[in-house]
Write an enzyme that holds these catalytic residues in place. Structure first.
Site, PDB file in Angstrom:
ATOM      1  N   ALA A 129       2.088 -20.715 -11.182  1.00 43.18           N
ATOM      2  CA  ALA A 129       2.904 -20.134 -10.113  1.00 43.18           C
ATOM      3  C   ALA A 129       3.827 -19.047 -10.650  1.00 43.18           C
ATOM      4  O   ALA A 129       4.891 -19.328 -11.214  1.00 43.18           O
ATOM      5  CB  ALA A 129       3.713 -21.230  -9.423  1.00 43.18           C
ATOM      6  N   THR A 131       3.665 -15.528  -8.808  1.00 43.42           N
ATOM      7  CA  THR A 131       3.921 -14.587  -7.711  1.00 43.42           C
ATOM      8  C   THR A 131       4.876 -15.171  -6.664  1.00 43.42           C
ATOM      9  O   THR A 131       4.780 -16.343  -6.302  1.00 43.42           O
ATOM     10  CB  THR A 131       2.585 -14.225  -7.030  1.00 43.42           C
ATOM     11  OG1 THR A 131       1.751 -13.616  -8.009  1.00 43.42           O
ATOM     12  CG2 THR A 131       2.790 -13.273  -5.870  1.00 43.42           C
ATOM     13  N   PRO A 133       7.058 -14.088  -2.765  1.00 36.83           N
ATOM     14  CA  PRO A 133       6.950 -13.166  -1.626  1.00 36.83           C
ATOM     15  C   PRO A 133       7.497 -11.778  -1.946  1.00 36.83           C
ATOM     16  O   PRO A 133       7.089 -10.786  -1.345  1.00 36.83           O
ATOM     17  CB  PRO A 133       7.774 -13.857  -0.532  1.00 36.83           C
ATOM     18  CG  PRO A 133       7.669 -15.310  -0.863  1.00 36.83           C
ATOM     19  CD  PRO A 133       7.667 -15.375  -2.366  1.00 36.83           C
ATOM     20  N   SER A 137       2.963  -8.061  -8.937  1.00 36.31           N
ATOM     21  CA  SER A 137       2.576  -7.189 -10.040  1.00 36.31           C
ATOM     22  C   SER A 137       3.736  -6.879 -10.978  1.00 36.31           C
ATOM     23  O   SER A 137       3.520  -6.475 -12.115  1.00 36.31           O
ATOM     24  CB  SER A 137       2.017  -5.864  -9.493  1.00 36.31           C
ATOM     25  OG  SER A 137       0.749  -6.082  -8.928  1.00 36.31           O
ATOM     26  N   ILE A 163      -0.551 -19.312  -4.367  1.00 32.04           N
ATOM     27  CA  ILE A 163      -0.771 -20.212  -5.487  1.00 32.04           C
ATOM     28  C   ILE A 163      -1.977 -21.105  -5.186  1.00 32.04           C
ATOM     29  O   ILE A 163      -1.995 -21.824  -4.186  1.00 32.04           O
ATOM     30  CB  ILE A 163       0.477 -21.090  -5.760  1.00 32.04           C
ATOM     31  CG1 ILE A 163       1.734 -20.202  -5.833  1.00 32.04           C
ATOM     32  CG2 ILE A 163       0.274 -21.916  -7.023  1.00 32.04           C
ATOM     33  CD1 ILE A 163       1.709 -19.111  -6.874  1.00 32.04           C
ATOM     34  N   GLN A 284     -35.427   8.448  -1.158  1.00 31.53           N
ATOM     35  CA  GLN A 284     -34.499   8.917  -2.190  1.00 31.53           C
ATOM     36  C   GLN A 284     -33.080   8.369  -1.973  1.00 31.53           C
ATOM     37  O   GLN A 284     -32.382   8.019  -2.931  1.00 31.53           O
ATOM     38  CB  GLN A 284     -34.457  10.445  -2.208  1.00 31.53           C
ATOM     39  CG  GLN A 284     -33.681  10.982  -3.403  1.00 31.53           C
ATOM     40  CD  GLN A 284     -33.646  12.497  -3.420  1.00 31.53           C
ATOM     41  OE1 GLN A 284     -33.255  13.127  -2.445  1.00 31.53           O
ATOM     42  NE2 GLN A 284     -34.062  13.088  -4.523  1.00 31.53           N
ATOM     43  N   GLU A 368      -5.350 -11.499 -11.228  1.00 29.71           N
ATOM     44  CA  GLU A 368      -5.296 -11.358 -12.690  1.00 29.71           C
ATOM     45  C   GLU A 368      -4.862  -9.967 -13.118  1.00 29.71           C
ATOM     46  O   GLU A 368      -5.358  -9.432 -14.111  1.00 29.71           O
ATOM     47  CB  GLU A 368      -6.663 -11.691 -13.316  1.00 29.71           C
ATOM     48  CG  GLU A 368      -7.066 -13.142 -13.194  1.00 29.71           C
ATOM     49  CD  GLU A 368      -6.205 -14.070 -14.035  1.00 29.71           C
ATOM     50  OE1 GLU A 368      -5.885 -13.715 -15.178  1.00 29.71           O
ATOM     51  OE2 GLU A 368      -5.839 -15.139 -13.519  1.00 29.71           O
ATOM     52  N   GLU A 372      -4.227  -1.276 -10.580  1.00 25.72           N
ATOM     53  CA  GLU A 372      -3.154  -0.349 -10.970  1.00 25.72           C
ATOM     54  C   GLU A 372      -2.418  -0.854 -12.221  1.00 25.72           C
ATOM     55  O   GLU A 372      -1.972  -0.055 -13.046  1.00 25.72           O
ATOM     56  CB  GLU A 372      -2.177  -0.163  -9.806  1.00 25.72           C
ATOM     57  CG  GLU A 372      -2.761   0.565  -8.604  1.00 25.72           C
ATOM     58  CD  GLU A 372      -3.801  -0.253  -7.843  1.00 25.72           C
ATOM     59  OE1 GLU A 372      -3.732  -1.493  -7.879  1.00 25.72           O
ATOM     60  OE2 GLU A 372      -4.701   0.359  -7.240  1.00 25.72           O
TER      61      GLU A 372
END
Lengths: 388, 110
Positions: A129, A131, A133, A137, A163, A284, A368, A372
């Site tokens: 756990a 992250t 609200p 990142s 989570i 093609q 993960e 960015e």
């Protein structure tokens, strides 16, 4: 770098491929298209087979009872074991065993006895756990969950979101702010028991990955003993950072399984499907999509193997791991998107696995470390540290 | 979407079921005492989706029941969520889910 497989690697890859085709895919045809678990009897039977093959616990270091398999071989197997409908997030429905939380390999001996070893024996499950609200990142700034020392305990208040598995887990790793004056240097990692008063799973978070939900957690005066601090106080981010980078490599490899399978499906399909009197294989527009798929698969595979070779050799590999994760997750999404286009209406139906891979691969560009963030890591290493 | 299903109840009858689409989704069935006896889903393999599943429920349970349903492509996680909420609210699973429920977590909705 020599990417030629050894005889042993070739044998293991063939064994894994046969296992998926002969054991997993036939069972999967009877399951709901969004299933992420097998019937318990089937699971136990196949796990026993895997143990007999000596492959149970892939990803677990050998000193903790995992098979004596190097990272390159692990990556090659990850590409095989994910080549079925549920394979991206539930490769072979878990019959190859879990790895536990990599951070726990850095735990104290007491913590290993209470948490790591029972997890590796399959007696306990865990969640991770980080992250909240307020963001995922940039956790150094986003973490608002606090932990305050009170005698021999810490008192945690706050919440986490997105989570996985917290509602079923026995314990988890929770990152909380222990020094409000610091950013990255003010975060501590705690091992939290889910039966402790003040630990609540408040809601299910439904996502594109409709086979499996995430959860939102709330901590209300949750008391955690000081002996459950993982690593050092205020150094929660530095624990096991090498292992986190290393984990990105098999994570990237698993993205490739559905992409490889989707490309095979395309090649088979265009040789039998006719439009306007001729096979799709002669068009093609279709040929170019298949060529672009092949380039995406091979490029990603090369980068994943390069990262694995570097990590295995002991050389710095953070840049390569980030490139592998970035390219594999994005390339696999493009491949499955083209495969859906080639298959037309069938491609978006639940009759084929493509629609599930399409949804789930979208998440891989965020999980993960978002694309960015991978670019940020690469830029930091390529340009130099003072420009970020 | 609320955590607990909030759609209106309707009598579990052939006429009411016939009006349903063949969508994927989740449903709840209550007996005449208004006890929820089953929570189910219409998934990717359900023939005629919710309509097909509720026809099956009518055949299994007979008349005197009522149902409500929710069209939802995330039927699998929604199904588990409804089971967990029921367990959290009443301390047990619906009668006809007890022998066949998937592995569930511990949800404590506010």
């Amino acid at each position: 770098m020599d990417f030629e497989l050894s005889d042993e690697q070739r044998l293991l890859v063939q064994t894994a491929r046969r296992f998926v085709q002969e054991q997993i895919v036939p069972l999967e045809t009877k399951l709901d298209p969004d299933a992420d678990s097998l019937d318990p009897e089937d699971h136990a039977r196949l796990a026993a087979q895997v143990k007999a093959m000596g492959l149970y616990g892939l990803g677990i270091p050998e000193e903790y009872g995992g098979p004596a398999i190097d990272l390159v071989t692990e990556v090659l197997l990850a590409m095989e074991l994910s080549q079925h409908r549920a394979g991206l997030y539930a490769p072979c429905y878990g019959v190859f065993g879990g790895t536990g939380l990599a951070q726990l390999y850095e735990a104290t001996e007491d913590q290993k006895q209470r948490y790591l070893h029972p997890t590796l024996r399959g007696e306990k499950t865990a969640f991770f756990a980080l992250t909240e609200p307020s963001g995922g990142s940039d956790p150094a700034r986003a973490i608002r969950t606090t932990a305050v020392r009170d005698g021999d305990d810490w008192v945690i208040n706050g919440g986490k979101i997105f989570i996985s598995g917290a509602d079923e887990a026995d314990y988890g790793l929770v990152f909380a702010r222990t020094d409000p004056t610091q950013g990255r240097g003010g975060i501590t990692c705690f091992i939290v028991d889910t039966d402790a008063p003040g630990f609540y799973v408040r809601r299910v978070v439904h996502t594109l990955r409709s086979a499996h939900y995430a959860t939102e957690l709330q901590f209300e005066n949750l008391r955690v003993p000081h002996k459950n601090v993982l690593g050092e106080v205020n150094k929660g981010f530095s624990i096991a950072s090498d292992r986190v980078s290393r984990a990105r490599i098999p994570y990237a490899a698993a993205c490739l399984g559905p992409a490889i399978k989707a490309q095979q499906m395309c090649i088979d399909y265009v040789k039998v499907r006719k439009t306007f009197g001729d096979l799709l294989a002669t068009r093609q527009a279709i040929q170019w999509m298949i060529v672009d798929n092949e380039i995406d698969v091979r490029t990603a595979r090369f980068l994943v193997l390069e990262a694995a070779f570097k990590a295995q050799s002991g050389a710095p590999f953070a840049t390569e791991a980030a490139m592998a994760k970035l390219v594999a997750s994005e390339a696999a999404g493009r491949v499955v998107d083209r495969a859906i286009q080639i298959h037309g209406g069938s491609g978006v139906s639940k009759d084929l696995p493509l629609e599930r891979w399409y949804r789930e691969l979208r998440i891989r560009r965020i999980g993960e470390g978002a694309s960015e963030i991978q670019r940020l890591v690469i830029a930091r290493n390529v340009i130099g540290g003072s420009f970020h | 979407m609320t955590v607990r299903m909030s759609k209106p109840w309707a009598s579990l009858s052939r006429e009411n079921i016939a009006g349903l689409g063949a969508h994927m989704g989740v449903y709840e069935v209550q007996d005449s005492s208004e006890h929820t006896v089953f929570i189910g889903y219409a998934g990717g393999k359900s023939l005629f989706g919710l309509r097909g599943e509720l026809e099956r429920e009518l055949g299994r349970l007979g008349t005197g029941h009522r149902f409500r349903c929710e069209v939802n492509t995330q039927y699998m996680t929604r199904y588990k969520e409804l089971l967990m909420v029921h367990q959290a609210d009443l301390g047990e699973l619906p009668r006809d889910n007890r022998d066949s429920a998937p592995r569930l977590g511990r949800l404590r909705p506010e």
